[in-house]
Design a protein around this motif. Structure first.
Motif, PDB file in Angstrom:
ATOM      1  N   SER A  60       0.836  -1.207   0.000  1.00  0.00           N
ATOM      2  CA  SER A  60       0.000   0.000   0.000  1.00  0.00           C
ATOM      3  C   SER A  60       0.865   1.249   0.000  1.00  0.00           C
ATOM      4  CB  SER A  60      -0.922   0.021   1.219  1.00  0.00           C
ATOM      5  OG  SER A  60      -1.868  -1.002   1.131  1.00  0.00           O
ATOM      6  N   SER A 139      -7.819  -4.685  -0.545  1.00  0.00           N
ATOM      7  CA  SER A 139      -9.051  -4.531   0.225  1.00  0.00           C
ATOM      8  C   SER A 139      -9.554  -3.096   0.052  1.00  0.00           C
ATOM      9  CB  SER A 139      -8.794  -4.807   1.709  1.00  0.00           C
ATOM     10  OG  SER A 139      -7.993  -3.772   2.269  1.00  0.00           O
ATOM     11  N   TYR A 140     -10.813  -2.863   0.422  1.00  0.00           N
ATOM     12  CA  TYR A 140     -11.366  -1.510   0.359  1.00  0.00           C
ATOM     13  C   TYR A 140     -10.540  -0.564   1.231  1.00  0.00           C
ATOM     14  CZ  TYR A 140     -15.545  -3.581  -1.750  1.00  0.00           C
ATOM     15  OH  TYR A 140     -16.411  -4.248  -2.572  1.00  0.00           O
ATOM     16  N   LYS A 141     -10.136  -1.045   2.386  1.00  0.00           N
ATOM     17  CA  LYS A 141      -9.350  -0.217   3.301  1.00  0.00           C
ATOM     18  C   LYS A 141      -8.010   0.156   2.674  1.00  0.00           C
ATOM     19  CE  LYS A 141      -7.275  -0.116   7.872  1.00  0.00           C
ATOM     20  NZ  LYS A 141      -6.686  -0.898   8.915  1.00  0.00           N
ATOM     21  N   GLU A 142      -7.332  -0.813   2.064  1.00  0.00           N
ATOM     22  CA  GLU A 142      -6.049  -0.534   1.422  1.00  0.00           C
ATOM     23  C   GLU A 142      -6.217   0.460   0.272  1.00  0.00           C
ATOM     24  OE1 GLU A 142      -3.572  -4.680   1.945  1.00  0.00           O
ATOM     25  OE2 GLU A 142      -5.250  -4.667   0.522  1.00  0.00           O
ATOM     26  N   ALA A 144      -8.557   2.708  -0.046  1.00  0.00           N
ATOM     27  CA  ALA A 144      -8.855   4.009   0.551  1.00  0.00           C
ATOM     28  C   ALA A 144      -7.566   4.706   0.985  1.00  0.00           C
ATOM     29  CB  ALA A 144      -9.803   3.846   1.738  1.00  0.00           C
ATOM     30  N   GLU A 145      -6.640   3.943   1.557  1.00  0.00           N
ATOM     31  CA  GLU A 145      -5.363   4.516   1.977  1.00  0.00           C
ATOM     32  C   GLU A 145      -4.532   4.952   0.772  1.00  0.00           C
ATOM     33  OE1 GLU A 145      -3.556   1.489   4.387  1.00  0.00           O
ATOM     34  OE2 GLU A 145      -5.056   1.694   5.979  1.00  0.00           O
ATOM     35  N   ILE A 151     -13.523   4.937   2.671  1.00  0.00           N
ATOM     36  CA  ILE A 151     -13.884   3.611   2.152  1.00  0.00           C
ATOM     37  C   ILE A 151     -15.198   3.677   1.367  1.00  0.00           C
ATOM     38  CG2 ILE A 151     -14.646   1.291   2.834  1.00  0.00           C
ATOM     39  CD1 ILE A 151     -12.554   1.348   5.039  1.00  0.00           C
TER      40      ILE A 151
END
Length: 176
Positions: A60, A139-142, A144-145, A151
């Motif tokens: 990421s 992932s959605y979180k990754e 988003a970062e 997210i």
């Protein structure tokens, strides 16, 4: 820390993500040479600021730098060359093609060409989340970062991007 230690640590942490960085850069720039230049600039930046890396997810971290470098270059009027069409033979996964019939190989190539063309038509905000999720399995979180948005925005862009992608592919009949 000794410079050799820093270089070795950087190589151990960042270089395994070189392919993912290139993949994202290729879809952002739509051009092989520009993607290579972008990855090189991003890795120089990553090395220069490696001391700020705190052990979070390295993939990421690297892709965030690739993305930010791209948009910084655009903002600073980085001169883009004409986009080249996506080269199917260069980027196609050749594994298993020898075992397919010639018709099957052509069908797969036609399908890849249609999907790549549709991906290139997507607006950048949608294309980058589709590539990060569906091609790199973040992932959605990754995502988003990496992209720097909430997210919910990632999920919205992904849904809209996939819907546009399907609309672009509507009417595509393999082999036709």
């Amino acid at each position: 820390m000794h410079p050799q230690d820093t270089t070795r640590d950087f190589e151990t942490i960042a270089l395994p993500h070189l392919d993912a960085a290139y993949n994202l850069a290729r879809w952002l720039t739509r051009n092989d040479q520009d993607a290579e230049d972008l990855v090189q600039a991003a890795f120089v930046r990553a090395f220069r600021f490696f001391a700020t890396f705190r052990g979070e997810d390295a993939r990421s971290w690297v892709l965030t730098i690739v993305r930010n470098t791209h948009f910084t270059q655009l903002r600073d009027n980085w001169e883009s060359r004409n986009s080249l069409p996506f080269d199917e033979e260069l980027h196609a996964d050749g594994a298993g093609l020898e075992q397919q019939s010639p018709e099957g190989a052509l069908l797969q190539r036609d399908t890849q060409a249609a999907v790549n063309h549709a991906l290139e038509r997507l607006p950048t905000a949608f294309r980058e989340v589709v590539v990060l999720k569906d091609m790199n399995d973040f992932s959605y979180k990754e995502i988003a970062e990496i992209v720097g948005v909430p997210i919910g925005t990632v999920m919205s862009r992904l849904a809209r991007g996939r819907k546009l992608l399907l609309a672009y592919l509507d009417g595509y009949a393999p082999g036709g």
